[in-house]
Design a protein around this motif. Structure first.
Motif, short mmCIF file in Angstrom:
data_model
loop_
_atom_site.label_atom_id
_atom_site.label_comp_id
_atom_site.label_asym_id
_atom_site.label_seq_id
_atom_site.Cartn_x
_atom_site.Cartn_y
_atom_site.Cartn_z
N SER A 31 18.21 32.25 -23.07
CA SER A 31 18.67 30.86 -23.16
C SER A 31 17.72 30.06 -24.06
CB SER A 31 18.72 30.23 -21.78
OG SER A 31 17.40 29.96 -21.32
N SER A 32 18.20 28.91 -24.50
CA SER A 32 17.38 28.03 -25.34
C SER A 32 17.30 26.64 -24.72
CB SER A 32 17.95 27.96 -26.75
OG SER A 32 19.31 27.54 -26.72
N ALA A 33 17.20 26.59 -23.41
CA ALA A 33 17.11 25.31 -22.72
C ALA A 33 15.69 24.75 -22.83
CB ALA A 33 17.48 25.48 -21.25
N ILE A 34 15.58 23.43 -22.92
CA ILE A 34 14.28 22.78 -22.97
C ILE A 34 13.72 22.73 -21.55
CG2 ILE A 34 13.09 20.60 -23.41
CD1 ILE A 34 14.98 20.18 -25.77
N PRO A 35 12.57 23.38 -21.31
CA PRO A 35 12.06 23.52 -19.94
C PRO A 35 11.30 22.28 -19.47
CG PRO A 35 10.65 24.72 -21.47
CD PRO A 35 11.77 24.13 -22.29
N VAL A 36 12.01 21.38 -18.84
CA VAL A 36 11.41 20.17 -18.27
C VAL A 36 11.96 19.97 -16.87
CG1 VAL A 36 10.99 18.97 -20.46
CG2 VAL A 36 13.22 18.75 -19.34
N THR A 37 11.26 19.17 -16.08
CA THR A 37 11.74 18.83 -14.74
C THR A 37 12.86 17.79 -14.85
OG1 THR A 37 10.17 17.01 -14.48
CG2 THR A 37 9.42 19.23 -13.83
N PRO A 38 13.67 17.62 -13.80
CA PRO A 38 14.73 16.60 -13.85
C PRO A 38 14.19 15.20 -14.16
CG PRO A 38 15.14 18.10 -12.05
CD PRO A 38 13.80 18.47 -12.60
N PHE A 48 22.94 47.51 -21.25
CA PHE A 48 22.70 46.51 -20.21
C PHE A 48 22.18 45.27 -20.91
CE2 PHE A 48 19.87 44.26 -17.24
CZ PHE A 48 20.80 43.95 -16.25
N VAL A 49 22.80 44.11 -20.64
CA VAL A 49 22.40 42.84 -21.24
C VAL A 49 21.76 41.98 -20.16
CG1 VAL A 49 23.16 40.76 -22.45
CG2 VAL A 49 24.22 42.98 -22.96
N TRP A 50 20.46 41.71 -20.34
CA TRP A 50 19.69 40.92 -19.39
C TRP A 50 19.82 39.45 -19.76
CZ3 TRP A 50 13.72 41.82 -18.49
CH2 TRP A 50 13.24 40.89 -17.57
N GLU A 51 20.53 38.68 -18.95
CA GLU A 51 20.67 37.25 -19.19
C GLU A 51 19.38 36.57 -18.73
OE1 GLU A 51 23.76 33.54 -18.42
OE2 GLU A 51 24.09 35.47 -17.44
N PHE A 52 18.49 36.35 -19.67
CA PHE A 52 17.11 35.96 -19.40
C PHE A 52 16.99 34.45 -19.31
CE2 PHE A 52 12.57 35.45 -20.55
CZ PHE A 52 11.99 36.38 -19.70
N TRP A 53 17.13 33.93 -18.07
CA TRP A 53 17.09 32.48 -17.87
C TRP A 53 15.70 31.97 -17.51
CZ3 TRP A 53 19.62 28.23 -18.92
CH2 TRP A 53 20.94 28.36 -19.36
N ALA A 54 14.70 32.84 -17.52
CA ALA A 54 13.36 32.41 -17.11
C ALA A 54 12.78 31.38 -18.06
CB ALA A 54 12.42 33.61 -17.01
N GLN A 55 13.35 31.26 -19.29
CA GLN A 55 12.81 30.27 -20.21
C GLN A 55 13.00 28.86 -19.69
OE1 GLN A 55 14.63 29.55 -23.96
NE2 GLN A 55 12.74 28.87 -24.91
#
Length: 427
Positions: A8-15, A376-383
């Protein structure tokens, strides 16, 4: 079995940071930090021996969700900094693009980085950016006929991409796209004699009208073409018939098995004698920890949070239904932990120690009985995990999987790199 990291390319910030910095997606410092972290993940995946790395196309997410408008452009940078990993847009949403430009861009990448490109193509579902880019308000709307129209455009555009790759010159007169444009030809081409002498076959007629187009460059090698699906039988049938690799979202064990069987049976009906799982892959989330609870908590903070906050609004958790859910209402869970538990129970999320995850992987690798999966495709959401320790957690997740899980499923019968031989029309 090969493993592709779908990041994923989400910006890792708190709410609270997301609110105080709104619109965080346009904060250049936050985006730079996300991009550096994203590039680190790709380099780690390459160093640890993963086979592929991919990312989702998304646009206009000012809220700071997935923010990768052109993954192929970024991959050009990353391919120069890595050794062997295959880069794979996951996916290019064809109805929102010019298919000829897509064919050109992908073909050029195969020359820049031989053997390092795969590509997934998808139909898309997010109205905000698809309608804006495609300038078509019916392509993903909810009125009757929208789904059929979307599939019609997707099928036509993908056929154009594949024609552009295989034919030295071609003409396409379709319902939604014409090559050349207009279909009647481009009149009074100033270089008619030059093109007739040196161009592709029948590009220009004796009257100087352009009748066909040849896309340059021709791919150095044919990219592996992936088609993702979670449910649609027609998508599976089309992928098998056209020798495209099927990626199945693991919403339930029974659904994975049935889709894999449909793919195999359709391929056999069209002359390819495939085993169960050949030409197919499964997409699932993986979280590792010293204990199951540690891994599960990480899953809740990342995949659970994003799925509950964003994706279920698009109906993407409908595949997680159980018999106790009200069939007359859209499935909506207000608690990220409960949704994470539902994903784990369905098989969409693998969670626990390395040994526990490996046991679950054995089921997937065997296509839940009697098969052998290619991908196998690892949906890597740890970002999406905020905090200073996030990069260390990400790297350790990849390292643990690569060292303790991935070797158990390596298939020596298949090469871990894409062929770099010249792409011929017969391929």
């Amino acid at each position: 079995m090969k493993t592709l990291v779908w990041c994923s390319s989400a910006i890792p910030v708190t709410p609270s940071e997301r609110h105080s910095g709104r619109p965080i997606g346009r904060d250049v410092h936050a985006y730079q930090a996300m991009l550096r972290n994203y590039e680190d993940i790709a380099r780690w995946a390459d160093a640890f021996g993963f086979d592929g790395f991919g990312s989702t196309e998304n646009h206009f997410q000012t809220e700071g969700g997935e923010n990768m408008p052109n993954s192929l452009l970024l991959y050009a940078k990353l391919a120069a900094q890595t050794r062997q990993i295959m880069f794979t847009p996951m996916s290019i949403v064809l109805p929102a693009h010019n298919p000829v430009r897509v064919a050109e861009d992908l073909a050029l990448f195969t020359h820049m980085f031989p053997g390092r490109l795969g590509v997934a193509f998808a139909r898309g579902h997010q109205t905000r950016w698809m309608q804006t880019l495609a300038q078509d308000d019916a392509i993903v709307s909810h009125h009757p006929g929208s789904d059929a129209r979307n599939r019609e455009i997707f099928d036509e555009y993908l056929s154009i991409v594949e024609q552009a790759w295989t034919e030295d010159s071609f003409r396409h007169q379709g319902k939604h796209h014409q090559v050349p444009y207009p279909a009647g030809g481009i009149h009074n081409w100033p270089l008619a004699d030059w093109t007739r002498t040196y161009g592709g076959p029948d590009e220009v007629d004796v009257g100087g009208t352009v009748r066909r187009i040849g896309v340059v460059p021709k791919p150095l090698h044919k990219p592996t073409v992936f088609i993702p699906t979670s449910a649609s039988p027609q998508t599976v049938i089309d992928a098998a018939r056209n020798q495209r690799t099927m990626l199945i979202t693991a919403r339930s064990r029974e659904k994975v098995r049935s889709i894999a069987e449909l793919y195999r049976d359709t391929a056999r009906a069209h002359g390819r004698d495939l085993r169960l799982g050949e030409g197919a892959g499964v997409v699932a989330k993986v979280f590792l920890g010293d204990t199951f609870d540690e891994a599960f908590d990480l899953a809740v903070q990342t995949s659970g949070y994003w799925f509950q906050t964003v994706f279920q609004a698009f109906g993407l958790n409908e595949g997680l239904r159980t018999a106790s859910d009200d069939p007359h209402r859209r499935l909506h869970l207000d608690d990220a932990r409960a949704l994470t538990r539902r994903m784990y129970e369905s098989g969409l999320l693998l969670c626990g120690t390395a040994d526990q995850v490996q046991d679950r992987m054995k089921e997937i690798h065997a296509v839940y009985g009697g098969g052998r999966l290619d991908w196998f495709v690892w949906e890597f959401w740890a970002q999406a995990l905020p905090g200073e320790l996030a990069p260390d957690i990400q790297r350790e997740q990849l390292k643990t999987y690569a060292e303790q899980i991935m070797p158990a499923f390596r298939d020596t019968a298949f090469s871990t790199s894409t062929s770099t031989s010249a792409f011929t029309d017969k391929e």
